[in-house]
Design an enzyme around this catalytic site. Structure first.
Site, PDB file in Angstrom:
ATOM      1  CD1 TRP A   1      50.339  43.821  47.252  1.00  0.00           C
ATOM      2  CD2 TRP A   1      52.180  42.770  48.000  1.00  0.00           C
ATOM      3  NE1 TRP A   1      50.061  43.280  48.493  1.00  0.00           N
ATOM      4  CE2 TRP A   1      51.157  42.638  48.966  1.00  0.00           C
ATOM      5  CE3 TRP A   1      53.428  42.193  48.245  1.00  0.00           C
ATOM      6  CZ2 TRP A   1      51.355  41.943  50.172  1.00  0.00           C
ATOM      7  CZ3 TRP A   1      53.626  41.508  49.444  1.00  0.00           C
ATOM      8  CH2 TRP A   1      52.593  41.394  50.384  1.00  0.00           C
TER       9      TRP A   1
ATOM     10  CG  ASP B   1      51.219  40.362  41.823  1.00  0.00           C
ATOM     11  OD1 ASP B   1      50.371  39.459  41.999  1.00  0.00           O
ATOM     12  OD2 ASP B   1      51.823  40.918  42.771  1.00  0.00           O
TER      13      ASP B   1
ATOM     14  CE  LYS C   1      46.636  38.407  49.468  1.00  0.00           C
ATOM     15  NZ  LYS C   1      47.782  38.714  48.647  1.00  0.00           N
TER      16      LYS C   1
END
Ligand SMILES: *Cc1c(COP(=O)(O)O)cnc(C)c1O
Length: 354
Positions: A100, A167, A191
């Site tokens: 990511w 993030d 999530k």
């Protein structure tokens, strides 16, 4: 029978939240209308959006501190470019801790010069780099708090003299931190917060307005702040379910309470990984994620036998990401301790009969 859901994302949400959400699709709080057939400008939905924003800031301890909470679309992946669009004037610094982070870096490079302060790519991202310097002449520093795929988590964040962007897609609301150190926090809902379809972006307003490029409206944080996250039709269902989950978390005692449970779950599983000679952890011990535990079978262990045992026990979503292999147990907020116990029992049984 409800499965023990270790899926990495989209993933488990509290049962009561899913029940209430499904009822609201038919009839929202007995108003005679479905949640998904009313105007996003109706007083019912405006109140849902406001409550979700307030709860998000409350859980992070960021009320009345100059922060705004937005529920945007496009996933965390859209934030990879929105952050750069809104903040990157000439140069930015990034810490590369996995897939990511690498994707965030790729997008940011479209907007200016990029300094990769450190990377753990040399070891397939099984650790968090430490001891790096963040230059003072960058527009911001970006990091990823939890690396969902590799199963590592930042335990400490560097002291920086530039805006700090993070993030937190896969560990937001899972542990206490001094969130006021951060200038932008973003997280895809799917999530730890809700269904896929919305992204929470928490922004300290004074970091904005420093780039001189023209920003298209939909990508401009200031535009979304100016319209209280209603510049266009928000993902009403995803925002509503996020609100329910944030309310569930509050009723449970908030981030402090869930952190204790998350620590117990992680300790239970990692202790077994370390004790059982048939398993080996993937991530460096000190950087192990309390959300996503990555592990492998030791050489010669019977893969088919282990796979059949956990499937028979009603476990779902244990296969590792294709870039790591092995197994990944995602233990998000809504996963009960009992599910981790079931997995640990399976691991012990596997050892016994192997
Ligand atoms: C899942 C995930 C993403 C991607 O989120 P999308 O909403 O699918 O764009 C980004 N960062 C992290 C840390 C993630 O876990």
């Amino acid at each position: 029978m409800k499965k023990h859901n270790f899926s990495a994302g989209p993933c488990i949400l509290p049962q009561e939240v899913m029940k209430k959400a499904s009822e609201s699709v038919v009839d929202l709080d007995n108003i005679g209308l479905s949640l998904i057939e009313i105007s996003h400008r109706s007083k019912e939905f405006v109140s849902i959006m406001e409550t979700a924003q307030e709860l998000a800031l409350e859980h992070l301890g960021l009320q009345d501190k100059g922060y705004k909470a937005l529920f945007l679309q496009g996933g965390a992946s859209m934030e990879f470019l929105m952050v750069a669009y809104n903040l990157l004037q000439s140069k930015a610094a990034y810490l590369n801790t996995g897939t990511w982070s690498s994707k965030a870096i790729k997008e940011a490079k479209l907007f200016g010069e990029l300094v990769e302060v450190a990377s753990s790519k040399d070891a397939n991202f099984n650790y968090i780099p430490k001891g790096y310097e963040v230059p003072n002449d960058v527009d911001y520093f970006h990091c990823t708090s939890n690396n969902t795929i590799f199963g590592t988590q930042m335990m400490e964040f560097p002291e920086v003299n530039v805006p700090l962007v993070c993030d937190m897609s896969s560990d937001i609301f899972s542990r206490q931190l001094d969130f006021s150190k951060f200038d932008i926090i973003y997280a895809g809902a799917q999530k730890n917060m809700g269904p896929a379809g919305t992204t929470l972006v928490v922004i300290k307003e004074d970091v904005l307005g420093k780039v001189d490029r023209t920003i298209p409206s939909m990508l401009d944080y200031k535009v979304h702040i100016g319209k209280d996250s209603m510049f266009n039709t928000p993902s009403v269902f995803a925002v509503y379910v996020s609100m329910l989950t944030l309310q569930w978390l509050k009723d449970l005692g908030g981030v402090a309470a869930i952190e204790k449970i998350n620590n117990s779950k992680a300790a239970l599983l990692y202790d077994e990984i370390d004790r059982n000679p048939l398993f080996v952890g993937f991530a460096t011990k000190e950087d192990r994620s309390r959300m996503n535990a990555t592990f492998n079978l030791t050489e010669g262990a019977n893969v088919e036998l282990f796979d059949s045992l956990w499937k028979e026990a009603g476990i779902n979503g244990l296969n590792g990401h294709r870039s790591v292999g092995g197994y990944r147990a995602s233990m998000y907020n809504a996963l009960p301790l009992e599910s981790v116990q079931v997995l640990v029992d399976v691991m012990k049984e596997f050892e016994k009969i192997s």
